[in-house]
Design a protein around this motif. Structure first.
Motif, PDB file in Angstrom:
ATOM      1  N   SER A  38       0.826  -1.214   0.000  1.00  0.00           N
ATOM      2  CA  SER A  38       0.000   0.000   0.000  1.00  0.00           C
ATOM      3  C   SER A  38       0.863   1.270   0.000  1.00  0.00           C
ATOM      4  O   SER A  38       0.400   2.336  -0.387  1.00  0.00           O
ATOM      5  CB  SER A  38      -0.950   0.008   1.197  1.00  0.00           C
ATOM      6  OG  SER A  38      -0.229   0.069   2.403  1.00  0.00           O
ATOM      7  N   ALA A  39       2.134   1.147   0.395  1.00  0.00           N
ATOM      8  CA  ALA A  39       3.051   2.293   0.375  1.00  0.00           C
ATOM      9  C   ALA A  39       3.663   2.514  -1.010  1.00  0.00           C
ATOM     10  O   ALA A  39       4.339   3.515  -1.239  1.00  0.00           O
ATOM     11  CB  ALA A  39       4.162   2.100   1.403  1.00  0.00           C
ATOM     12  N   ASP A  48      12.712  -1.118 -12.793  1.00  0.00           N
ATOM     13  CA  ASP A  48      13.870  -0.722 -13.591  1.00  0.00           C
ATOM     14  C   ASP A  48      15.161  -1.335 -13.051  1.00  0.00           C
ATOM     15  O   ASP A  48      16.066  -1.649 -13.813  1.00  0.00           O
ATOM     16  CB  ASP A  48      14.015   0.807 -13.618  1.00  0.00           C
ATOM     17  CG  ASP A  48      12.886   1.488 -14.376  1.00  0.00           C
ATOM     18  OD1 ASP A  48      12.210   0.814 -15.180  1.00  0.00           O
ATOM     19  OD2 ASP A  48      12.677   2.698 -14.157  1.00  0.00           O
ATOM     20  N   ALA A  49      15.244  -1.516 -11.724  1.00  0.00           N
ATOM     21  CA  ALA A  49      16.454  -2.044 -11.099  1.00  0.00           C
ATOM     22  C   ALA A  49      16.565  -3.563 -11.184  1.00  0.00           C
ATOM     23  O   ALA A  49      17.654  -4.102 -11.016  1.00  0.00           O
ATOM     24  CB  ALA A  49      16.511  -1.619  -9.631  1.00  0.00           C
ATOM     25  N   GLY A  61       0.243  -1.782  -7.241  1.00  0.00           N
ATOM     26  CA  GLY A  61       1.655  -1.645  -6.918  1.00  0.00           C
ATOM     27  C   GLY A  61       2.522  -2.691  -7.591  1.00  0.00           C
ATOM     28  O   GLY A  61       2.106  -3.338  -8.548  1.00  0.00           O
ATOM     29  N   VAL A  62       3.709  -2.873  -7.049  1.00  0.00           N
ATOM     30  CA  VAL A  62       4.692  -3.776  -7.644  1.00  0.00           C
ATOM     31  C   VAL A  62       4.224  -5.231  -7.556  1.00  0.00           C
ATOM     32  O   VAL A  62       3.689  -5.664  -6.551  1.00  0.00           O
ATOM     33  CB  VAL A  62       6.086  -3.593  -7.004  1.00  0.00           C
ATOM     34  CG1 VAL A  62       6.083  -3.936  -5.523  1.00  0.00           C
ATOM     35  CG2 VAL A  62       7.137  -4.401  -7.746  1.00  0.00           C
ATOM     36  N   GLU A  63       4.435  -5.966  -8.657  1.00  0.00           N
ATOM     37  CA  GLU A  63       4.069  -7.375  -8.746  1.00  0.00           C
ATOM     38  C   GLU A  63       5.202  -8.147  -9.404  1.00  0.00           C
ATOM     39  O   GLU A  63       5.979  -7.597 -10.173  1.00  0.00           O
ATOM     40  CB  GLU A  63       2.816  -7.574  -9.599  1.00  0.00           C
ATOM     41  CG  GLU A  63       1.573  -6.932  -9.076  1.00  0.00           C
ATOM     42  CD  GLU A  63       0.370  -7.145 -10.001  1.00  0.00           C
ATOM     43  OE1 GLU A  63       0.459  -7.973 -10.945  1.00  0.00           O
ATOM     44  OE2 GLU A  63      -0.654  -6.481  -9.792  1.00  0.00           O
ATOM     45  N   LEU A  64       5.247  -9.436  -9.104  1.00  0.00           N
ATOM     46  CA  LEU A  64       6.154 -10.339  -9.801  1.00  0.00           C
ATOM     47  C   LEU A  64       5.455 -10.830 -11.055  1.00  0.00           C
ATOM     48  O   LEU A  64       4.245 -11.051 -11.050  1.00  0.00           O
ATOM     49  CB  LEU A  64       6.445 -11.571  -8.936  1.00  0.00           C
ATOM     50  CG  LEU A  64       7.615 -11.548  -7.985  1.00  0.00           C
ATOM     51  CD1 LEU A  64       7.676 -12.856  -7.218  1.00  0.00           C
ATOM     52  CD2 LEU A  64       8.912 -11.306  -8.696  1.00  0.00           C
ATOM     53  N   ALA A  65       6.204 -11.053 -12.083  1.00  0.00           N
ATOM     54  CA  ALA A  65       5.703 -11.692 -13.298  1.00  0.00           C
ATOM     55  C   ALA A  65       6.473 -12.993 -13.446  1.00  0.00           C
ATOM     56  O   ALA A  65       7.404 -13.085 -14.250  1.00  0.00           O
ATOM     57  CB  ALA A  65       5.901 -10.782 -14.502  1.00  0.00           C
ATOM     58  N   PRO A  66       6.134 -14.022 -12.647  1.00  0.00           N
ATOM     59  CA  PRO A  66       6.928 -15.249 -12.646  1.00  0.00           C
ATOM     60  C   PRO A  66       6.961 -15.969 -13.992  1.00  0.00           C
ATOM     61  O   PRO A  66       7.892 -16.722 -14.252  1.00  0.00           O
ATOM     62  CB  PRO A  66       6.279 -16.111 -11.567  1.00  0.00           C
ATOM     63  CG  PRO A  66       4.929 -15.546 -11.361  1.00  0.00           C
ATOM     64  CD  PRO A  66       5.008 -14.096 -11.737  1.00  0.00           C
ATOM     65  N   GLN A  67       5.979 -15.734 -14.846  1.00  0.00           N
ATOM     66  CA  GLN A  67       6.015 -16.340 -16.164  1.00  0.00           C
ATOM     67  C   GLN A  67       7.168 -15.791 -16.997  1.00  0.00           C
ATOM     68  O   GLN A  67       7.545 -16.386 -17.992  1.00  0.00           O
ATOM     69  CB  GLN A  67       4.671 -16.200 -16.884  1.00  0.00           C
ATOM     70  CG  GLN A  67       4.185 -14.802 -17.086  1.00  0.00           C
ATOM     71  CD  GLN A  67       3.476 -14.187 -15.879  1.00  0.00           C
ATOM     72  OE1 GLN A  67       3.691 -14.578 -14.736  1.00  0.00           O
ATOM     73  NE2 GLN A  67       2.649 -13.201 -16.132  1.00  0.00           N
ATOM     74  N   ALA A  68       7.756 -14.666 -16.554  1.00  0.00           N
ATOM     75  CA  ALA A  68       8.870 -14.052 -17.263  1.00  0.00           C
ATOM     76  C   ALA A  68      10.225 -14.567 -16.795  1.00  0.00           C
ATOM     77  O   ALA A  68      11.236 -14.316 -17.437  1.00  0.00           O
ATOM     78  CB  ALA A  68       8.826 -12.536 -17.108  1.00  0.00           C
ATOM     79  N   GLU A  79      16.641  -2.115  -2.827  1.00  0.00           N
ATOM     80  CA  GLU A  79      17.595  -1.012  -2.737  1.00  0.00           C
ATOM     81  C   GLU A  79      17.126   0.203  -3.535  1.00  0.00           C
ATOM     82  O   GLU A  79      17.351   1.345  -3.130  1.00  0.00           O
ATOM     83  CB  GLU A  79      18.963  -1.460  -3.245  1.00  0.00           C
ATOM     84  CG  GLU A  79      19.661  -2.442  -2.323  1.00  0.00           C
ATOM     85  CD  GLU A  79      20.956  -2.981  -2.920  1.00  0.00           C
ATOM     86  OE1 GLU A  79      21.491  -2.358  -3.869  1.00  0.00           O
ATOM     87  OE2 GLU A  79      21.426  -4.016  -2.436  1.00  0.00           O
ATOM     88  N   ALA A  80      16.464  -0.036  -4.663  1.00  0.00           N
ATOM     89  CA  ALA A  80      16.041   1.067  -5.536  1.00  0.00           C
ATOM     90  C   ALA A  80      14.764   1.744  -5.059  1.00  0.00           C
ATOM     91  O   ALA A  80      14.493   2.886  -5.431  1.00  0.00           O
ATOM     92  CB  ALA A  80      15.836   0.553  -6.953  1.00  0.00           C
ATOM     93  N   CYS A  81      13.990   1.084  -4.222  1.00  0.00           N
ATOM     94  CA  CYS A  81      12.693   1.622  -3.804  1.00  0.00           C
ATOM     95  C   CYS A  81      12.847   2.737  -2.767  1.00  0.00           C
ATOM     96  O   CYS A  81      13.436   2.532  -1.705  1.00  0.00           O
ATOM     97  CB  CYS A  81      11.820   0.508  -3.231  1.00  0.00           C
ATOM     98  SG  CYS A  81      10.170   1.060  -2.762  1.00  0.00           S
ATOM     99  N   PRO A  82      12.291   3.925  -3.044  1.00  0.00           N
ATOM    100  CA  PRO A  82      12.407   5.041  -2.093  1.00  0.00           C
ATOM    101  C   PRO A  82      11.344   5.010  -0.987  1.00  0.00           C
ATOM    102  O   PRO A  82      11.410   5.812  -0.062  1.00  0.00           O
ATOM    103  CB  PRO A  82      12.208   6.271  -2.987  1.00  0.00           C
ATOM    104  CG  PRO A  82      11.306   5.792  -4.072  1.00  0.00           C
ATOM    105  CD  PRO A  82      11.688   4.352  -4.312  1.00  0.00           C
TER     106      PRO A  82
END
Length: 170
Positions: A38-39, A48-49, A61-68, A79-82
């Protein structure tokens, strides 16, 4: 007469051609929970990272695309997430399961999931009168998703760990 529709190999093998796709669980990267996402501001810095290019920015928000591909738990996304989206330890808040659509369960020899699992968490058990059946060792599985994309029957899915615990206790 209308032209025949083209279908993918996966649609043919699973019998899902022309069917409405079921809603899928949105698997999250390691360290992200249903609450912490939610943040997420959907800025895309984590995607991008990611050196594996397996992250996408969905509606929530951010999700995994495990099929990829598989998650290597490198931590570049965290580390890249602010924002306070990722939490240590970087563990998955989901697990995976092999569903009834598995080709081996239908009597067709297939060992794809076992062959691609980097943790050797899937082993094949012999059975009388049919091909070996896959068995997932939940303790060894990191839920990296390496087995999801290559499955020719689309029979492996991610599920939220808390949901499975509720199913077991009901």
């Amino acid at each position: 007469m209308p032209a025949p529709a083209s279908i993918s190999r996966r649609q043919f093998l699973t019998g899902s051609a022309g069917h409405v796709e079921r809603s899928r669980f949105a698997a999250r990267p390691p360290g992200v929970t249903a609450q912490s996402v939610s943040a997420c501001t959907r800025c895309g810095k984590c995607a991008d990272a990611c050196p594996e290019n397996i992250l996408l920015i969905g509606k929530s928000g951010v999700e995994l695309a495990p099929q990829a591909g598989e998650c290597t738990f490198c931590g570049a996304c965290a580390e890249a997430c602010p924002e306070p989206v990722f939490h240590i330890p970087l563990e998955m808040a989901h697990s995976v399961r092999i569903g009834e659509g598995c080709l081996a369960k239908a009597g067709i020899a297939c060992m794809t999931c076992r062959d691609v699992c980097p943790e050797s968490a899937i082993r094949m058990e012999p059975r009388m009168g049919g091909p070996f059946l896959p068995r997932l060792d939940a303790e060894a599985c990191t839920s990296c998703g390496a087995c999801i994309g290559p499955c020719p029957a689309d029979a492996i899915e991610a599920f939220e760990i808390s949901d499975e615990k509720e199913e077991v206790h009901v």
